[in-house]
Motif scaffolding. Structure first.
Motif, PDB file in Angstrom:
ATOM      1  N   ARG A 183      -5.145 -12.857  12.332  1.00  0.00           N
ATOM      2  CA  ARG A 183      -4.384 -12.920  11.396  1.00  0.00           C
ATOM      3  C   ARG A 183      -3.447 -12.046  11.170  1.00  0.00           C
ATOM      4  N   ALA A 184      -3.689 -10.686  11.559  1.00  0.00           N
ATOM      5  CA  ALA A 184      -2.837  -9.422  11.614  1.00  0.00           C
ATOM      6  C   ALA A 184      -1.746  -9.465  12.432  1.00  0.00           C
ATOM      7  N   GLU A 185      -1.852 -10.006  13.722  1.00  0.00           N
ATOM      8  CA  GLU A 185      -0.960 -10.203  14.699  1.00  0.00           C
ATOM      9  C   GLU A 185       0.121 -11.409  13.851  1.00  0.00           C
ATOM     10  N   GLN A 186      -0.543 -12.634  13.606  1.00  0.00           N
ATOM     11  CA  GLN A 186       0.606 -13.564  13.127  1.00  0.00           C
ATOM     12  C   GLN A 186       1.226 -13.121  11.963  1.00  0.00           C
TER      13      GLN A 186
ATOM     14  N   GLU B  81       4.291  -2.698  15.067  1.00  0.00           N
ATOM     15  CA  GLU B  81       3.013  -2.214  15.416  1.00  0.00           C
ATOM     16  C   GLU B  81       2.494  -1.677  14.171  1.00  0.00           C
ATOM     17  N   GLN B  82       3.031  -0.894  13.393  1.00  0.00           N
ATOM     18  CA  GLN B  82       2.549  -0.524  12.255  1.00  0.00           C
ATOM     19  C   GLN B  82       2.318  -1.370  11.126  1.00  0.00           C
ATOM     20  N   VAL B  83       3.051  -2.238  10.928  1.00  0.00           N
ATOM     21  CA  VAL B  83       2.758  -3.702  10.184  1.00  0.00           C
ATOM     22  C   VAL B  83       1.420  -4.337  10.538  1.00  0.00           C
ATOM     23  N   ARG B  84       1.307  -4.356  11.812  1.00  0.00           N
ATOM     24  CA  ARG B  84       0.111  -5.037  12.491  1.00  0.00           C
ATOM     25  C   ARG B  84      -0.957  -4.305  12.094  1.00  0.00           C
ATOM     26  N   GLN B  85      -0.885  -2.937  12.368  1.00  0.00           N
ATOM     27  CA  GLN B  85      -2.261  -2.281  11.974  1.00  0.00           C
ATOM     28  C   GLN B  85      -2.481  -2.033  10.409  1.00  0.00           C
ATOM     29  N   LEU B  86      -1.362  -2.172   9.517  1.00  0.00           N
ATOM     30  CA  LEU B  86      -1.568  -2.181   8.052  1.00  0.00           C
ATOM     31  C   LEU B  86      -2.399  -3.582   7.799  1.00  0.00           C
ATOM     32  N   HIS B  87      -1.851  -4.476   8.232  1.00  0.00           N
ATOM     33  CA  HIS B  87      -2.547  -5.772   7.978  1.00  0.00           C
ATOM     34  C   HIS B  87      -3.910  -5.808   8.550  1.00  0.00           C
ATOM     35  N   LEU B  88      -4.219  -5.350   9.716  1.00  0.00           N
ATOM     36  CA  LEU B  88      -5.703  -5.189  10.455  1.00  0.00           C
ATOM     37  C   LEU B  88      -6.527  -4.496   9.357  1.00  0.00           C
ATOM     38  N   ALA B  89      -5.971  -3.565   9.020  1.00  0.00           N
ATOM     39  CA  ALA B  89      -7.027  -2.805   7.975  1.00  0.00           C
ATOM     40  C   ALA B  89      -7.167  -3.495   6.560  1.00  0.00           C
TER      41      ALA B  89
ATOM     42  N   GLN C 282       7.021   2.305   2.802  1.00  0.00           N
ATOM     43  CA  GLN C 282       6.796   3.673   3.813  1.00  0.00           C
ATOM     44  C   GLN C 282       7.553   3.140   5.356  1.00  0.00           C
ATOM     45  N   ILE C 283       6.794   2.051   5.871  1.00  0.00           N
ATOM     46  CA  ILE C 283       7.169   1.647   7.158  1.00  0.00           C
ATOM     47  C   ILE C 283       8.488   0.703   6.917  1.00  0.00           C
ATOM     48  N   LEU C 284       8.839   0.164   6.208  1.00  0.00           N
ATOM     49  CA  LEU C 284      10.099  -0.606   5.983  1.00  0.00           C
ATOM     50  C   LEU C 284      11.273   0.280   5.741  1.00  0.00           C
TER      51      LEU C 284
END
Length: 143
Positions: A45-48, A65-73, A111-113
């Protein structure tokens, strides 16, 4: 003539039975999407979600990659919250925890965007919310 009539009737019944068996059954409204969502792991789901935001907002590889890590958490936290059974009193606490989690997510995403990307993200979220509200009102008016 009688034999021909009986043969015609038998053929029409067999065609009707064969076509009835091959008709696909549609899932009830929303079940297909929920089932597909429930079968995905938080990683999938985080990858998608990261891929989707990358396409919509034009993210760099590092931002993706930062967004993926944020969504994974976030998805792992949501999965852990879903496994907890809640009583009626805990519902309000869970709601407050979810709201706090969303606020943390929004702050980290900001902060990421870049400012332009975040503005576009906010517009997309507002459109999504308006669409959801319209669908909700439509369903309410139907019943």
């Amino acid at each position: 003539m009688k034999k021909l009539l009986v043969l015609f009737a038998a053929c029409s019944f067999s065609v009707a039975a064969a076509s009835a068996q091959t008709t696909p059954v549609k899932a009830a409204h929303g079940q297909h999407q929920k089932g597909a969502k429930a079968n995905k792991t938080p990683e999938q789901r985080a990858e998608q979600k990261a891929k989707s935001l990358s396409q919509k907002l034009g993210l760099s590889a590092a931002q993706t990659e930062q967004v993926r890590q944020l969504h994974l958490a976030r998805f792992q936290e949501m999965q852990a919250q879903r496994t907890q059974t809640a009583s009626a009193a805990d519902k309000q606490q869970r709601h407050q925890a979810m709201k706090a989690s969303k606020d943390r997510y929004e702050a980290q995403l900001k902060q990421i965007l870049s400012a332009e990307q975040y503005t576009k993200y906010a517009q997309l979220q507002a459109q999504k919310q308006a669409k959801h509200k319209g669908q909700h009102e439509h369903r309410k008016a139907k019943s």
